[in-house]
Design a protein around this motif. Sequence first.
Motif, mmCIF file in Angstrom:
data_model
loop_
_atom_site.group_PDB
_atom_site.id
_atom_site.type_symbol
_atom_site.label_atom_id
_atom_site.label_comp_id
_atom_site.label_asym_id
_atom_site.label_seq_id
_atom_site.Cartn_x
_atom_site.Cartn_y
_atom_site.Cartn_z
ATOM 1 N N LYS A 169 1.980 -1.871 -8.550
ATOM 2 C CA LYS A 169 1.835 -2.845 -7.466
ATOM 3 C C LYS A 169 0.713 -3.833 -7.713
ATOM 4 O O LYS A 169 -0.293 -3.619 -8.522
ATOM 5 N N GLN A 177 -1.508 -5.974 -2.757
ATOM 6 C CA GLN A 177 -0.520 -4.824 -2.082
ATOM 7 C C GLN A 177 -1.355 -3.691 -2.077
ATOM 8 O O GLN A 177 -1.449 -3.169 -1.128
ATOM 9 N N ASN A 178 -2.162 -3.405 -3.095
ATOM 10 C CA ASN A 178 -2.954 -2.246 -2.902
ATOM 11 C C ASN A 178 -4.197 -2.313 -2.047
ATOM 12 O O ASN A 178 -4.301 -1.247 -1.086
ATOM 13 N N GLU A 232 -2.566 -1.898 1.608
ATOM 14 C CA GLU A 232 -2.052 -0.455 1.697
ATOM 15 C C GLU A 232 -3.403 0.535 2.025
ATOM 16 O O GLU A 232 -3.496 1.305 2.890
ATOM 17 N N THR A 233 -4.554 0.003 1.287
ATOM 18 C CA THR A 233 -5.715 0.761 1.351
ATOM 19 C C THR A 233 -6.355 0.682 2.731
ATOM 20 O O THR A 233 -6.594 1.621 3.511
ATOM 21 N N LYS A 263 -4.707 0.330 5.695
ATOM 22 C CA LYS A 263 -3.951 0.815 6.527
ATOM 23 C C LYS A 263 -4.162 2.205 6.542
ATOM 24 O O LYS A 263 -3.714 2.944 7.346
ATOM 25 N N LYS A 264 -4.889 2.774 5.359
ATOM 26 C CA LYS A 264 -5.105 4.162 5.156
ATOM 27 C C LYS A 264 -6.122 4.617 6.214
ATOM 28 O O LYS A 264 -7.226 4.174 6.032
#
Length: 490
Positions: free
Chosen positions: A245, A249-250, A253-254, A256-257
């Motif tokens: 990715k 994108q990473n 995503e991070t 959202k964690k």
Amino acid sequence: MVEGVNYRKQRVPPFLRQSLAVSGVVLYMIGTGANIAFPGVLLQQLREPDSALQLTLEHESWIASILGLSLILGIATAPFSLQRLGRRLTNQLSTLPSMGGWALMVAAATPETLLISRTMQGFGMGLQAASAPVSIAEYSSPKLRGAFLATIAFSFATGMLIAHVFGTLLYWRSAGIACGSVYLLSFILVSLSPETPPYLASRGKFNQCRKSFRWLRGYYHDSEKELEVLLNSQKMEVTEVITGKSRLQNWVETAKKPEFYKPTLIMVFMFVMFQISGMTVVPSYTIPMMDEVTGRAIESNTSMLMVDVVRFVTSIMACVVVNKLNRRTVLFLGVIISVTSLFLAAVLLYLRDLGFITEEYRWIPVIPTLTYIFGKTLGILAIPWAIAGEVFPLAYRSLGSGISGMILSIMFFVVVKTAPTSFKEIGVNGTFLVYGICIAICGAFLYFLLPETKGKTLYEIECHFKGIKSDRADSGEKDKMLELETMEGG
């Protein structure tokens, strides 16, 4: 028993090895305390008619506050440095601009040179602000981590006391040499310590991780179990990272964690409260603030040293209290004491201004003011740095520390830069009321957001934010985690 390990005792116990590794960072933070507090004596000496440098009020406010702006540069660099260069090298590099800044200050002949020297100090402080709690947490065993992280508060208080004592007894250039020498000792001690085991594991250097971990924690049955949990969790992380990715994108995503955004939100409130409590304002403007509080009934340098001694003694107490009591208990005890004391001091100052307190007792507001110093040092100074080293998962520790450190530095600049105007426009009493209200608001949010972290391994804290119960972690990890509490000296 973990196969292939020779369970032998070391000549130097784990506690002393961990103390050595932590001491280099602690010495740096003593220098940070001196950086913050030095304007309190520097500006006082430069106001003398025969001073070598003549400053305007604007110069004075910038000399005290510019650390906050340069902190931003250091903290913006910190995530890259921590992730790419490691904790040890970042700690070493952070000492260089700080030593250079003190050297330049000692030789300064113009106000502009002083500003440049303070900027260099602030850049080094920014690197270390992100690195210090991470490094100490990763060097420490679970049962020693709280006490070691509380030494950050002790270091700040010690540095502030040293700066004010040297600045009172010595000419400011000589005092600068004494304060700056702390960074040389820090560099030497950091160089004698290994890289932290979690960082080595995160980079896939598992053999070096084992060597560093055992150097710090010894060859004990329970510590070996913790080492295997660390290695196994990072082997899985390394596998998951190889996804193809893009970096954007990473990052999305991070963000959202929950194991990233929850600790980040906690640290934002922590560091806003840290700064709005007057943590950096008080040492920078101790003398004018205490002159107002005491009604000049107590000599200026005496009242400044009273504040420093209360802060220093309380920070020693905090090292014990943080390791004995729950983190939440200590934090909210400090919040309650600070808010109550600030409100009481403000009311007494208002009553004195209105003539309800006689001239004989005009010093009375100093009692709740010193109580406020006690409360904020015990909880609001000690706990945020302890939590900062614990709440971020290893994969996001550098980024999370950088973001929360950025908030810290921005608030540093805003609060210190506006303090002289605040004292002038609404008085010390009005400023105390504003600080008390802001502490109460931040404390209310943290009451619902902050979990208890005392006695937990860094991996257990990570599982909490992920919403994973310990019995749902990798098979057998629950038993391993429970046994970590019985570790011998490590």
